[in-house]
Design an enzyme around this catalytic site. Structure first.
Site, PDB file in Angstrom:
ATOM      1  N   LYS A   1     -43.828 -34.014  -7.283  1.00  0.00           N
ATOM      2  CA  LYS A   1     -44.833 -35.018  -6.894  1.00  0.00           C
ATOM      3  C   LYS A   1     -44.777 -35.320  -5.395  1.00  0.00           C
ATOM      4  O   LYS A   1     -45.795 -35.238  -4.694  1.00  0.00           O
ATOM      5  CB  LYS A   1     -44.584 -36.298  -7.698  1.00  0.00           C
ATOM      6  CG  LYS A   1     -45.409 -37.493  -7.251  1.00  0.00           C
ATOM      7  CD  LYS A   1     -45.051 -38.738  -8.069  1.00  0.00           C
ATOM      8  CE  LYS A   1     -45.633 -39.991  -7.448  1.00  0.00           C
ATOM      9  NZ  LYS A   1     -45.296 -41.199  -8.243  1.00  0.00           N
TER      10      LYS A   1
ATOM     11  N   ILE B   1     -26.059 -22.210  -7.777  1.00  0.00           N
ATOM     12  CA  ILE B   1     -27.357 -21.592  -7.471  1.00  0.00           C
ATOM     13  C   ILE B   1     -27.990 -22.249  -6.238  1.00  0.00           C
ATOM     14  O   ILE B   1     -28.528 -21.562  -5.360  1.00  0.00           O
ATOM     15  CB  ILE B   1     -28.295 -21.694  -8.703  1.00  0.00           C
ATOM     16  CG1 ILE B   1     -27.756 -20.801  -9.838  1.00  0.00           C
ATOM     17  CG2 ILE B   1     -29.729 -21.316  -8.335  1.00  0.00           C
ATOM     18  CD1 ILE B   1     -28.452 -20.972 -11.187  1.00  0.00           C
TER      19      ILE B   1
ATOM     20  N   TYR C   1     -30.824 -30.462 -23.290  1.00  0.00           N
ATOM     21  CA  TYR C   1     -30.937 -29.535 -22.150  1.00  0.00           C
ATOM     22  C   TYR C   1     -32.095 -28.549 -22.371  1.00  0.00           C
ATOM     23  O   TYR C   1     -32.931 -28.346 -21.493  1.00  0.00           O
ATOM     24  CB  TYR C   1     -29.615 -28.788 -21.978  1.00  0.00           C
ATOM     25  CG  TYR C   1     -29.579 -27.846 -20.803  1.00  0.00           C
ATOM     26  CD1 TYR C   1     -29.453 -28.326 -19.506  1.00  0.00           C
ATOM     27  CD2 TYR C   1     -29.661 -26.455 -20.981  1.00  0.00           C
ATOM     28  CE1 TYR C   1     -29.409 -27.453 -18.408  1.00  0.00           C
ATOM     29  CE2 TYR C   1     -29.617 -25.587 -19.898  1.00  0.00           C
ATOM     30  CZ  TYR C   1     -29.492 -26.097 -18.618  1.00  0.00           C
ATOM     31  OH  TYR C   1     -29.451 -25.229 -17.544  1.00  0.00           O
TER      32      TYR C   1
ATOM     33  N   LYS D   1     -35.564 -28.117 -20.143  1.00  0.00           N
ATOM     34  CA  LYS D   1     -35.920 -26.869 -19.446  1.00  0.00           C
ATOM     35  C   LYS D   1     -37.261 -26.306 -19.933  1.00  0.00           C
ATOM     36  O   LYS D   1     -37.987 -25.675 -19.171  1.00  0.00           O
ATOM     37  CB  LYS D   1     -34.796 -25.841 -19.574  1.00  0.00           C
ATOM     38  CG  LYS D   1     -33.495 -26.285 -18.877  1.00  0.00           C
ATOM     39  CD  LYS D   1     -33.701 -26.484 -17.390  1.00  0.00           C
ATOM     40  CE  LYS D   1     -32.450 -26.865 -16.642  1.00  0.00           C
ATOM     41  NZ  LYS D   1     -32.673 -27.079 -15.204  1.00  0.00           N
TER      42      LYS D   1
END
Ligand code: NAD
Length: 256
Positions: A128, A19, A161, A165
């Protein structure tokens, strides 16, 4: 190579494959100068993609290996990208890891921490330091993170996971509320199964096959370009009124 005319500067983490690579290619196609990040051992792949972008689009590239789970490296990555590309308009915190599929009774704390270090801590640090740089430069920037279909709906055998997410959605909402006053939008993408090395690793491992069934990967598998197109839109001027969203791109596998 950096050309003078461009839409601005974009940084994509985890850009050597899957991706991240498709997002970097798409943003370069759109006219951004693109900084390509991945782990240090992926430098060659990053350089090959940079060369490809330079040849196809001539938009300007910068290769910046760094481990997004290490704050000093993230800070350096952001500041050197901003210097090299003369600005920072889009940051796509895409890098993520999935780990082995296991029930919660078998997940060690080491495995839990590794996943959260990259997927939540890493994305947090990218948000950040990107925000600090964009505020300092007065850039009405776009910050975009990687969540997942399973960041909206839990599945068995992937608790670390899944929770990492889910975390991106909360992080994205808080950051959007804080950064709106600077004209910065913060959004995330929530892909369904996408044909990338990450998915291939899961599907090719015979030991995970019984557990893969439980992930509900029965819907059509998408392509990395399907995610790149939503990132392209979120990065665009037209998307200025969209913030704090985690957008499903999953072929109808799941509805919010
Ligand atoms: P991938 O494994 O093919 O690529 C991820 C890239 O991130 C790799 O090149 C890897 O080297 C890099 N990376 C890992 N740890 C890093 C670190 N600490 N610092 C810098 N780079 C690091 O994965 P993908 O399928 O392209 O997924 C991209 C993102 O989309 C991930 O966050 C993933 O969780 C998410 N996602 C993927 C799918 C899918 O089906 N492929 C579905 C939902 C969400």
């Amino acid at each position: 190579m950096v050309l003078a005319r461009s839409l601005g500067a974009a940084l994509v983490t985890g850009a050597s494959q899957g991706i991240g690579k498709a997002v970097a290619m798409r943003l370069a196609f759109d006219g951004y100068k693109v900084a390509l990040n991945d782990l240090a051992h992926k430098r060659e792949q990053l350089e090959a993609i940079a060369e490809d972008i330079d040849q196809k689009f001539g938009s300007g590239t910068f290769v910046i290996p760094a481990d997004v789970s290490q704050e000093e490296q993230v800070k350096q990555m952001i500041s050197s990208t901003s210097k090299a590309l003369d600005g920072l308009d889009v940051v796509v915190a895409n890098a993520g890891i999935v780990g082995l599929l296991k029930p919660i009774t078998d997940i060690s704390m080491k495995e839990w921490d590794q996943i959260h270090q990259v997927n939540t801590r890493g994305v947090f640090m990218c948000y950040k330091w990107a925000a600090r740089e964009m505020i300092a430069r007065g850039s009405r920037g776009r910050i975009i993170g990687a969540s997942s279909n399973v960041g909206k709906q839990g599945v068995p055998n992937a608790a670390a996971y899944v929770s990492s997410k889910f975390g991106i959605r909360g992080l994205t909402q808080s950051a959007a509320l804080e950064l709106g006053k600077y004209g910065i939008t913060v959004n995330a993408y929530a892909p369904g199964p996408i044909e990338t090395p990450m998915l291939k690793d899961i599907l090719d491992d015979p030991s995970t096959l019984p557990k893969v069934e439980s992930l509900g990967l029965k819907s059509e598998i998408g392509q990395p370009e399907d995610i790149a197109s939503i990132v392209s839109y979120l990065a665009s001027k037209e998307a200025h009124y969209i913030t704090g969203q985690t957008i499903c791109v999953n072929g109808g596998m799941y509805f919010d």
